[in-house]
Design an enzyme around this catalytic site. Structure first.
Site, PDB file in Angstrom:
ATOM      1  N   HIS A  19       0.909  -1.102  -0.305  1.00 40.86           N
ATOM      2  CA  HIS A  19      -0.018   0.000  -0.043  1.00 40.86           C
ATOM      3  C   HIS A  19       0.877   1.315   0.107  1.00 40.86           C
ATOM      4  CE1 HIS A  19      -3.925   1.671   1.558  1.00 40.86           C
ATOM      5  NE2 HIS A  19      -3.304   2.676   0.919  1.00 40.86           N
ATOM      6  N   ARG A  53       2.073   8.693  -6.348  1.00 36.66           N
ATOM      7  CA  ARG A  53       1.570  10.246  -6.851  1.00 36.66           C
ATOM      8  C   ARG A  53       1.790  10.520  -8.199  1.00 36.66           C
ATOM      9  NH1 ARG A  53      -1.662  10.151  -2.722  1.00 36.66           N
ATOM     10  NH2 ARG A  53      -1.283  11.075  -0.930  1.00 36.66           N
ATOM     11  N   ASN A 113      -5.001   5.958  -6.963  1.00 35.34           N
ATOM     12  CA  ASN A 113      -5.590   6.856  -7.164  1.00 35.34           C
ATOM     13  C   ASN A 113      -4.722   8.086  -7.749  1.00 35.34           C
ATOM     14  OD1 ASN A 113      -3.987   6.865  -4.944  1.00 35.34           O
ATOM     15  ND2 ASN A 113      -5.399   8.102  -3.527  1.00 35.34           N
ATOM     16  N   HIS A 164     -10.701  -0.160   0.614  1.00 33.62           N
ATOM     17  CA  HIS A 164     -10.668   0.905   1.503  1.00 33.62           C
ATOM     18  C   HIS A 164     -12.013   0.846   2.253  1.00 33.62           C
ATOM     19  CE1 HIS A 164      -9.756   5.287   2.430  1.00 33.62           C
ATOM     20  NE2 HIS A 164     -11.008   5.189   2.801  1.00 33.62           N
ATOM     21  N   ASP A 212       0.605   2.539   3.721  1.00 33.73           N
ATOM     22  CA  ASP A 212      -0.049   3.646   3.309  1.00 33.73           C
ATOM     23  C   ASP A 212       0.731   5.153   2.893  1.00 33.73           C
ATOM     24  OD1 ASP A 212      -2.120   5.046   2.277  1.00 33.73           O
ATOM     25  OD2 ASP A 212      -3.184   5.121   4.146  1.00 33.73           O
ATOM     26  N   HIS A 249       2.696  14.267   0.768  1.00 32.57           N
ATOM     27  CA  HIS A 249       1.807  15.562   0.372  1.00 32.57           C
ATOM     28  C   HIS A 249       2.754  16.900   0.255  1.00 32.57           C
ATOM     29  CE1 HIS A 249      -2.022  14.069   0.330  1.00 32.57           C
ATOM     30  NE2 HIS A 249      -1.877  13.371   1.479  1.00 32.57           N
TER      31      HIS A 249
END
Lengths: 319, 436
Positions: B64, B68, B98, B185, B311, B315
């Protein structure tokens, strides 16, 4: 004079002595408000910034007036909407204000905790006063409510030991309720929250208050009843079936007013939804002290600025 | 390239061995300082790596990871994320879908896979989206992604829940064609609208909208029943509550083929950190109560939760340098995952190094069906090897985060050691704590 600490972020940060000091200072400053020249030179040369990310005419004006009565230079910075939609971040706004030399920043923000970020992220040096953050807290509202309760029920002195306050309405989304529960408890009052279970936050058991779903039972015990604004939009979130049903079960109207003790008062932080949480005849009744709350708001905020900015001293801002 | 000798490290923390690696494979192992070990000094040895005092385990496999790219290269790229992974002891990561565009077609997953091969320091295994655009409306071309050069086997709308029960059922059934797995999820979207933190006494006080445990538990309960009904494998992402552990324990006892992961941060941090309103602690699912942390640890020990997955969610600074509600959710985790795991399970004596190797390498490789990963430290295994140095303790410095983003909640906190060396398919990617 630094008995208060640098910032005013949560009503829960105030101990009994500090809360009483603010109320007593408010009482002293109230005498200024009664004079024909309503001004003290205390904060001359200090800069106070009103930083409002949310519309709030009454709180903004109240702080503005309080700062002006203490002779501070006041700037109001209204940044409507969220920082994101505006394109300038909270951080950049803070850095701008810091560059302008703000001694105190009074912040109203839609996001819970935004004043904490201002106070702790290292962006600014001045004092931060929380003028309402999201659904978190509104400590000066609680202080003005405590002051109003004290002057009506306790002869304007001491704490609120034994005073029973019933707070009714949308507790879940109410920063006023959170700050009041904390401060009124610190001052010795008993607080009962009344709302439908959908508008009471999960985890309320840890709060220093009791909870009831039945307004009529609670009213009979009350020395004061504080009605919270209920936004009609909440209906869309299925918090209650209809505004009519809400009003029937939790609205304060003339028949319910009869349940109150003789000297009990009716409060509202405003703005009111007449006909929803409070009927017009109750809002205008002799028991309602709503307009007086507004007047007390200015004096309480003067006291907070006075104490936080070390009004007695003359040091340059920032410490 | 000639042979590499990894000298004096202790496989699984047991006895020190010298390990010979040649042509990407472990060719020999013998106890250190014994007669015969000098034989390894002979010709053909190109590189000697000192592993004395260190623990040697199979290269870690993360099921996981958010890399990006494509779309948010300001936060991380496949190349920088690969570097962060290598520095954290990983030899394989699964890149979540994603991105922008979403990894929902063979074209996008192949592109991600190729960029991973170009970076060349870990296996980058793309995860395919379950639904087109993560919208939860229509199945993505799962078969095409599985058949692509990327050989996708794990499918997930991670970041969002496959909420529609019928769509979830179809996805679970469909991936049986190529023995894939759906990684859910688990988050009921209606119960978590605008949610900011764990729902409970603290969220009530802080005035932050609550993310109730039931929003996770209800979806897991539904999904294990669906998996049982259609006879498919299910994987549950980032389990965060004690209640979820109970549901998964029940499902496993019933024989339902479900696997589950937990993140290092959910094994260590609790919701009290949110009191600071510092968005470095904002993550999804949110930090929970100490009670949940204890239940999650226990679940890892007993195997109810099969694996630890990072995970890793990079950012850029501006997305955390703001008020809580405006901040992005997630924390970086690749560089610190093993350190936190050692702190929680090794230093406490709850697990052995062999258990850690299972939970961070062997089992995730099996769930993701990654060839050559998660193999034991033994002759004949592909040489994906991580060397952990417990003597290099100290506070986590921002320089230790080699990915593009620094949103780690552990900066300044003690780490119980660092990665000394990493070999990826027999090639050193980290030597003496630095990228090779």
């Amino acid at each position: 004079m630094q008995m208060l600490g640098k910032h005013l972020l949560s009503a829960g940060d105030l101990d009994r002595a500090q809360a009483l000091m603010i109320l007593d200072t408010t009482a002293e400053l109230a005498t200024v408000t009664e004079r024909s020249v309503k001004k003290l030179p205390t904060l001359r040369g200090r800069t106070v910034v009103n930083l409002f990310f949310e519309d709030s005419t009454r709180t903004r004006l109240s702080f503005e007036l309080a700062a002006k009565r203490l002779s501070a230079d006041v700037i109001t910075f209204s940044a409507k909407g969220s920082s994101v939609s505006k394109g300038e971040s909270l951080k950049d706004t803070a850095l701008t204000l810091e560059a302008m030399g703000a001694d105190a920043v009074i912040v109203r923000h839609g996001a819970s905790g935004a004043p904490y970020r201002l106070a702790t992220a290292g962006w600014i040096d001045g004092s931060v006063i929380n003028a309402g953050d999201g659904t978190h807290e509104h400590p000066t509202q609680a202080l003005l409510d405590a002051y109003t309760l004290r002057s009506h029920i306790c002869g304007g002195q001491g704490d609120l030991q034994g005073v029973h306050v019933v707070i009714v309405g949308d507790v879940l989304h109410s920063r006023v309720a959170r700050s009041n529960v904390l401060l009124l408890h610190t001052l010795g009052a008993e607080v009962t929250l009344v709302a439908p279970p959908t508008l009471i936050p999960l985890g309320v058991e840890s709060w220093p208050c009791s909870v009831s779903y039945h307004l009529d039972d609670a009213l009979m015990q009350a020395d004061a009843v504080m009605m919270l604004r209920v936004q009609a939009e909440r209906m869309a979130g299925s918090y209650f079936p209809s505004t009519l049903e809400y009003s029937r079960l939790y609205g304060l109207d003339a028949p319910r007013l009869e349940l109150l003790k003789d000297r009990a008062i009716v409060m509202h932080p405003g703005p009111m939804n007449r006909g929803l949480e409070i009927s017009a005849d109750v809002a205008d009744s002799s028991r309602a002290v709503i307009v007086e709350q507004v007047a007390n708001g200015v004096n309480v905020r003067m006291a907070c600025l006075y104490l936080l900015l070390g009004g007695a001293g003359s040091q340059a801002g920032g410490d | 390239m000639g042979a590499i000798v990894l000298r004096g490290g202790a496989p699984y923390g047991l006895d020190p061995h010298d390990i010979v690696i040649d042509d990407g494979v472990i060719t020999a192992m013998m106890p250190s300082n014994q007669a015969g070990s000098n034989a390894l000094d002979g010709e053909g040895v190109e590189l000697e790596l000192d592993a004395s005092g260190c623990t040697v385990i199979p290269g870690l496999v993360d099921l996981h990871t958010h890399l990006r790219e494509p779309g948010r290269e300001d936060a991380e790229t496949i190349a920088t994320g690969s570097q962060a992974a290598a520095m954290g002891g990983f030899t394989c990561v699964h890149a979540m879908a994603n991105t922008s565009p979403v990894a929902d077609t063979a074209g996008v997953v192949e592109q991600v896979w190729r960029r991973g091969v170009e970076a060349g320091i870990v296996d980058v295994r793309p995860v395919g989206a379950v639904t087109v655009g993560l919208k939860g409306e229509q199945l993505a071309e799962l078969g095409a992604m599985a058949a692509s050069a990327a050989s996708v086997r794990v499918f997930s709308d991670d970041g969002l829940c496959v909420h529609d029960p019928l769509l979830m059922r179809r996805a679970l059934e469909y991936v049986k064609t190529f023995d894939g797995v759906v990684a859910q999820h688990a988050q009921d979207p209606r119960l978590t609208e605008a949610a900011q933190m764990n729902e409970g006494a603290l969220s009530a006080r802080l005035g932050l909208a609550g993310w109730p445990a039931v929003a996770e538990e209800a979806i897991i309960a539904r999904d294990v029943l669906l998996a049982e009904h259609v006879g498919s494998r299910l994987h549950v992402c980032h389990v965060s509550t004690a209640g979820s552990v109970e549901v998964i324990r029940w499902a496993k006892a019933r024989g339902i083929p479900v696997t589950a992961e937990v993140t290092p941060h959910h094994l260590l941090l609790t919701e009290e950190l949110v009191e600071s309103f510092d968005p470095i602690y904002k993550v999804n699912p949110p930090l929970r109560r100490a009670k949940d942390v204890h239940a999650l640890r226990e679940a890892v020990v007993e195997g109810t939760i099969d694996i630890i997955a990072t995970d890793h969610a990079p950012h850029p600074r501006e997305d955390k340098d703001c008020e809580w509600a405006a901040a992005a959710m997630g924390m970086v985790g690749l560089e610190t995952a093993l350190g936190i795991t050692v702190e929680v399970f090794i230093e406490s004596g709850l697990l052995t190094w062999r258990d850690i190797a299972d939970r961070m390498s062997t089992i995730p490789a099996r769930i993701g069906q990654v060839p050559d990963q998660g193999m034991p430290i033994a002759p004949g295994s592909a040489a994906n090897i991580t060397v952990w140095d417990p003597s290099a303790q100290g506070p986590l410095e921002v320089d230790a985060l080699v990915g593009k983003s620094g949103n780690s909640p552990y900066l300044g906190q003690r780490m119980p050691g660092t990665i000394r060396h990493v070999l990826f398919r027999g090639r050193p990617t980290v030597v003496d704590g630095a990228l090779a």
